[in-house]
Design an enzyme around this catalytic site. Structure first.
Site, PDB file in Angstrom:
ATOM      1  N   SER A 183      45.945 -57.049 -51.266  1.00  0.00           N
ATOM      2  CA  SER A 183      45.729 -58.612 -51.658  1.00  0.00           C
ATOM      3  C   SER A 183      45.472 -59.230 -50.006  1.00  0.00           C
ATOM      4  O   SER A 183      44.769 -59.201 -49.337  1.00  0.00           O
ATOM      5  CB  SER A 183      47.431 -59.323 -51.810  1.00  0.00           C
ATOM      6  OG  SER A 183      46.827 -61.052 -51.659  1.00  0.00           O
ATOM      7  N   LYS A 219      23.847 -46.508 -79.356  1.00  0.00           N
ATOM      8  CA  LYS A 219      24.008 -46.407 -78.948  1.00  0.00           C
ATOM      9  C   LYS A 219      25.181 -46.984 -77.347  1.00  0.00           C
ATOM     10  O   LYS A 219      25.438 -46.298 -76.153  1.00  0.00           O
ATOM     11  CB  LYS A 219      22.660 -46.281 -77.790  1.00  0.00           C
ATOM     12  CG  LYS A 219      21.672 -45.022 -78.582  1.00  0.00           C
ATOM     13  CD  LYS A 219      20.390 -44.500 -78.392  1.00  0.00           C
ATOM     14  CE  LYS A 219      19.570 -45.631 -79.775  1.00  0.00           C
ATOM     15  NZ  LYS A 219      20.234 -45.690 -80.937  1.00  0.00           N
ATOM     16  N   ASN A 279      48.461 -52.836 -53.305  1.00  0.00           N
ATOM     17  CA  ASN A 279      48.132 -52.300 -55.713  1.00  0.00           C
ATOM     18  C   ASN A 279      47.745 -51.224 -55.982  1.00  0.00           C
ATOM     19  O   ASN A 279      46.949 -51.038 -55.252  1.00  0.00           O
ATOM     20  CB  ASN A 279      47.758 -54.319 -55.653  1.00  0.00           C
ATOM     21  CG  ASN A 279      48.133 -55.200 -55.155  1.00  0.00           C
ATOM     22  OD1 ASN A 279      49.261 -55.468 -55.708  1.00  0.00           O
ATOM     23  ND2 ASN A 279      47.247 -56.231 -54.883  1.00  0.00           N
ATOM     24  N   LYS A 315      50.889 -56.986 -49.816  1.00  0.00           N
ATOM     25  CA  LYS A 315      50.813 -55.829 -50.677  1.00  0.00           C
ATOM     26  C   LYS A 315      49.797 -54.574 -50.336  1.00  0.00           C
ATOM     27  O   LYS A 315      49.273 -54.583 -49.796  1.00  0.00           O
ATOM     28  CB  LYS A 315      49.675 -56.601 -51.546  1.00  0.00           C
ATOM     29  CG  LYS A 315      50.939 -58.282 -52.449  1.00  0.00           C
ATOM     30  CD  LYS A 315      51.785 -58.042 -52.847  1.00  0.00           C
ATOM     31  CE  LYS A 315      51.666 -57.272 -54.554  1.00  0.00           C
ATOM     32  NZ  LYS A 315      51.521 -58.243 -55.178  1.00  0.00           N
ATOM     33  N   GLU A 372      45.268 -49.935 -63.364  1.00  0.00           N
ATOM     34  CA  GLU A 372      45.356 -51.276 -63.787  1.00  0.00           C
ATOM     35  C   GLU A 372      44.363 -51.075 -64.597  1.00  0.00           C
ATOM     36  O   GLU A 372      44.330 -51.198 -65.687  1.00  0.00           O
ATOM     37  CB  GLU A 372      45.893 -52.561 -63.164  1.00  0.00           C
ATOM     38  CG  GLU A 372      47.125 -52.604 -61.984  1.00  0.00           C
ATOM     39  CD  GLU A 372      47.269 -54.200 -61.457  1.00  0.00           C
ATOM     40  OE1 GLU A 372      46.851 -55.078 -62.144  1.00  0.00           O
ATOM     41  OE2 GLU A 372      47.563 -53.580 -60.007  1.00  0.00           O
ATOM     42  N   GLN A 397      20.304 -49.144 -84.031  1.00  0.00           N
ATOM     43  CA  GLN A 397      20.389 -49.038 -82.975  1.00  0.00           C
ATOM     44  C   GLN A 397      21.875 -49.151 -82.291  1.00  0.00           C
ATOM     45  O   GLN A 397      21.483 -49.253 -80.707  1.00  0.00           O
ATOM     46  CB  GLN A 397      19.437 -49.978 -82.860  1.00  0.00           C
ATOM     47  CG  GLN A 397      18.217 -50.238 -81.125  1.00  0.00           C
ATOM     48  CD  GLN A 397      17.581 -50.377 -80.805  1.00  0.00           C
ATOM     49  OE1 GLN A 397      16.234 -49.935 -81.356  1.00  0.00           O
ATOM     50  NE2 GLN A 397      17.678 -52.063 -80.259  1.00  0.00           N
ATOM     51  N   THR A 454      63.991 -44.157 -73.231  1.00  0.00           N
ATOM     52  CA  THR A 454      63.699 -44.268 -74.527  1.00  0.00           C
ATOM     53  C   THR A 454      63.760 -45.860 -74.662  1.00  0.00           C
ATOM     54  O   THR A 454      64.700 -46.782 -73.631  1.00  0.00           O
ATOM     55  CB  THR A 454      64.420 -43.703 -75.767  1.00  0.00           C
ATOM     56  OG1 THR A 454      65.967 -43.850 -75.613  1.00  0.00           O
ATOM     57  CG2 THR A 454      63.963 -42.527 -75.767  1.00  0.00           C
ATOM     58  N   HIS A 455      63.374 -46.837 -74.677  1.00  0.00           N
ATOM     59  CA  HIS A 455      62.830 -47.870 -75.287  1.00  0.00           C
ATOM     60  C   HIS A 455      63.400 -48.243 -73.638  1.00  0.00           C
ATOM     61  O   HIS A 455      63.482 -49.409 -73.558  1.00  0.00           O
ATOM     62  CB  HIS A 455      64.296 -48.553 -75.969  1.00  0.00           C
ATOM     63  CG  HIS A 455      64.625 -47.847 -77.560  1.00  0.00           C
ATOM     64  ND1 HIS A 455      64.341 -48.468 -78.351  1.00  0.00           N
ATOM     65  CD2 HIS A 455      65.018 -46.892 -77.568  1.00  0.00           C
ATOM     66  CE1 HIS A 455      64.647 -47.984 -78.956  1.00  0.00           C
ATOM     67  NE2 HIS A 455      65.267 -46.784 -79.010  1.00  0.00           N
TER      68      HIS A 455
END
Ligand code: ARG
Length: 457
Positions: free
Chosen positions: A276, A324, A284, A282, A289, A321, A154-155
Site C-alpha cells: 500500500s 473479434k 495485498n 500491508k 483480486e 465484426q 458450507t455457507h
C-alpha cells in the site's frame, strides 16, 4: 481507394473509416488470413480456375509476405481497411496481375469466418494447454497436502473436515472440465465456411474439402447462409471462457480470504503480492483480486456478442465484426489469469497448523459423533439430537468435543465409551471418508491419478 469502390465514387468520409476499420484488431489474424488464402489459391489451381503459373505466383507471393512479416521486413499498414484488404493489396503490389485473381469465388464474408475459425482453433489449443498447466500446479501442491486437515465449509461456516489436497483438487476438476469444454468447442470451430461466398455460394466447381484439409479442418459447412452469419462458435468459446473465469474467480476469492489475517491459511510470495502507498504493514493479494474481477470483463464480452447477434437477419451483417474485439479481449484476459495462477500458487506458503486449528475449533466432527452412536445401534435422527446437545454443552463450557470428559458424554447417552475420542479425532474423521471422490488421502490419491491421466490425454 477502397477495394469495394466500383460502384461508389469519390473518397469516403474520414468518420466512416474510423467506425468501419477493423485492421486495428483483425491484424492479429494475419497468419490465418494468409494461410487461408494459400489454401484457396491452391484449390483454384487444382480445379483449373487459376493456371499453374498463377497459382504458383500467388502461393509464392503469400508465403513471401508471411516470411517478411515474421522476419520484420514488412509491417502491416494500419491505414488499410482490414487485414484481408491489406494482404490482397500487398500481394498484388508484389506479383501484379495474378494477385488480382486470388479473390475469385470468395467473399470477405466467408474469408473472415474462416480466418476467425482458424485463429480461434489455435488459441483454444494454447489456452487449454494453460488450463492444464494450472491443473498440474494444483496437483503438485495437493500431493504435498494429502494429510493436511482443514475445515470444509458450507455457507462459509465450518462444516466437516477435509484436506487441503481435496480442496485444491476441487479446482483441478473444474479446470479439467474447462479444458474438456474447450476441446469440444474447438471441434465445432474447425469447420470450413470457405466456398459460401458472400452468402449464396458460388458457381465455380470448388473443392471445399480440399481447402478444409489444407487448413487442418475436419469438414465443411453445410449451408452458405449459415456459414457467413453464424458466430455461435465464438459465443460458445466466450461461454466457455466465462465459466472458466467463474472458476478462477471463486478460487481467487478463497485465496484472498485465506491470505487474510483472520484465516491465515496461506501467504503469497512477495513476488506475487503488492503493498500500500500509505499503510506500511500491508501485503495485498492484488493479483487474486484482479483474477476475481476479470471474470466480469469476460462475462461482458459474452453479453456484448450475444446482444450483437440477437435479432440479426440472415445472413452476414457488419454487426458481426463486433465478434473479434469481444473474443480477443476475453482470450487475452483468460490467458493473463491462467499464466499467473501456477507461479502464484507454486511460490505461496500454506499453513497446515492454522488450518488444523481452524478445523479443531469448529465442531467439524459433530456429524462423526452422531455416526459413532449410529455404530452403537442408535438411530441417526436420535444420534443427531444427542450430538447437537453435546455441541451446545461444549459451547456453554468453552470446551471442544475432544476435551469434554467422558462422564458428560455418558450423561447424555449411555452408549458412549472411551472409544469416542479416537472416533472423532479429525485425522480419523478424514481417513474414514474413503468413499470414491471423498477427502481421505487414499481416495484423493486416486483422484490425482485420474486427473494426471486426463492431463496426458
Ligand atoms: N471486417 C469484416 C468483419 O470482421 C470483414 C468482412 C467484411 N465484409 C463485408 N461485407 N463488409 O466482419
Amino acid at each position: 481507394m477502397k477495394l469495394w469502390q466500383g460502384r461508389l465514387g469519390g473518397d469516403v468520409d474520414e468518420r466512416l473509416n474510423r467506425l468501419n476499420q477493423s485492421i486495428g484488431f483483425d491484424a492479429r489474424m494475419v497468419r490465418q488470413d494468409i494461410l487461408g488464402s494459400v489454401a484457396h489459391a491452391k484449390m483454384l489451381g487444382k480445379i483449373g480456375v487459376l493456371t499453374a503459373d498463377e497459382c504458383d505466383a500467388i502461393v509464392g507471393g503469400l508465403n513471401g509476405i508471411l516470411a517478411d512479416l515474421d522476419g520484420g521486413a514488412l509491417s502491416i499498414d494500419m491505414s488499410a481497411e482490414d487485414i484481408h484488404t491489406f494482404v490482397e493489396a500487398e500481394l498484388t503490389a508484389r506479383i501484379g496481375q495474378p494477385g488480382k485473381k486470388l479473390h475469385t469465388a470468395r467473399s470477405r464474408n466467408d474469408q473472415v469466418a474462416l480466418d476467425l475459425r482458424m485463429y480461434l482453433a489455435d488459441e483454444i489449443a494454447a489456452l487449454s494447454g494453460r488450463a492444464k498447466s494450472a491443473v498440474a500446479a494444483l496437483i503438485d501442491i495437493a500431493e504435498q497436502h494429502l494429510e493436511t486437515v482443514m475445515p470444509g465449509y458450507t455457507h462459509l461456516q465450518r462444516a466437516q473436515p477435509v484436506t487441503l489436497a481435496h480442496h485444491l483438487m476441487a479446482y483441478a476438476q473444474m479446470l479439467l472440465r474447462d479444458a474438456d469444454r474447450l476441446a469440444d468447442c474447438r471441434r465445432r470451430t474447425m469447420v470450413s465456411p470457405l466456398g459460401s461466398g458472400a452468402l449464396a455460394g458460388t458457381g465455380y466447381p470448388l473443392d471445399r474439402q480440399f481447402v478444409a484439409d489444407e487448413v487442418g479442418f475436419r469438414s465443411v459447412s453445410e449451408n452458405s447462409l449459415d456459414a457467413v452469419a453464424d458466430r455461435d462458435f465464438v459465443l460458445e468459446l466466450l461461454s466457455d471462457l466465462s465459466i472458466l473465469l467463474s472458476h478462477l474467480s471463486r478460487f481467487a476469492e478463497e485465496i484472498c480470504l485465506w491470505c487474510s489475517w483472520e484465516f491465515r491459511f496461506m501467504a503469497l510470495s512477495d513476488r506475487f503480492s503488492t503493498g500500500s502507498s500509505i499503510m506500511p504493514q500491508k501485503k495485498n493479494p492484488d493479483l487474486a483480486e484482479l483474477i476475481r474481477g476479470k471474470a466480469g470483463r469476460v462475462y461482458g464480452a459474452l453479453v456484448a456478442l450475444l446482444t450483437a447477434v440477437k435479432g440479426l437477419p440472415l445472413s452476414y451483417n457488419k454487426d458481426l465484426q463486433e465478434d473479434k474485439e469481444a473474443v480477443f479481449d476475453a482470450l487475452d484476459t483468460a490467458n493473463l489469469c491462467l499464466d499467473v495462477l501456477p507461479p502464484m500458487l507454486e511460490t505461496a506458503k500454506f499453513f497446515p497448523g492454522r488450518m488444523r486449528e481452524a478445523a479443531a475449533a469448529g465442531f467439524l466432527n459433530a456429524t462423526d459423533l452422531a455416526d459413532y452412536l449410529v455404530g452403537k445401534g442408535v438411530p441417526f435422527r436420535d444420534a443427531y439430537q444427542v450430538s447437537g446437545a453435546l455441541v451446545r454443552l461444549c459451547v456453554e463450557k468453552g470446551a471442544t468435543l475432544e476435551t469434554l470428559p467422558l462422564s458428560e458424554y455418558q450423561k447424555l447417552h449411555p452408549a458412549f465409551d472411551e472409544g469416542v475420542y479416537a472416533f472423532i479425532d479429525l485425522g480419523n474423521c478424514v481417513n474414514r471418508r474413503n468413499v470414491y471422490g471423498g477427502p481421505a488421502p487414499e481416495a484423493v490419491r486416486v483422484q490425482i491419478e485420474n486427473a494426471r491421466a486426463k492431463l496426458s490425454d
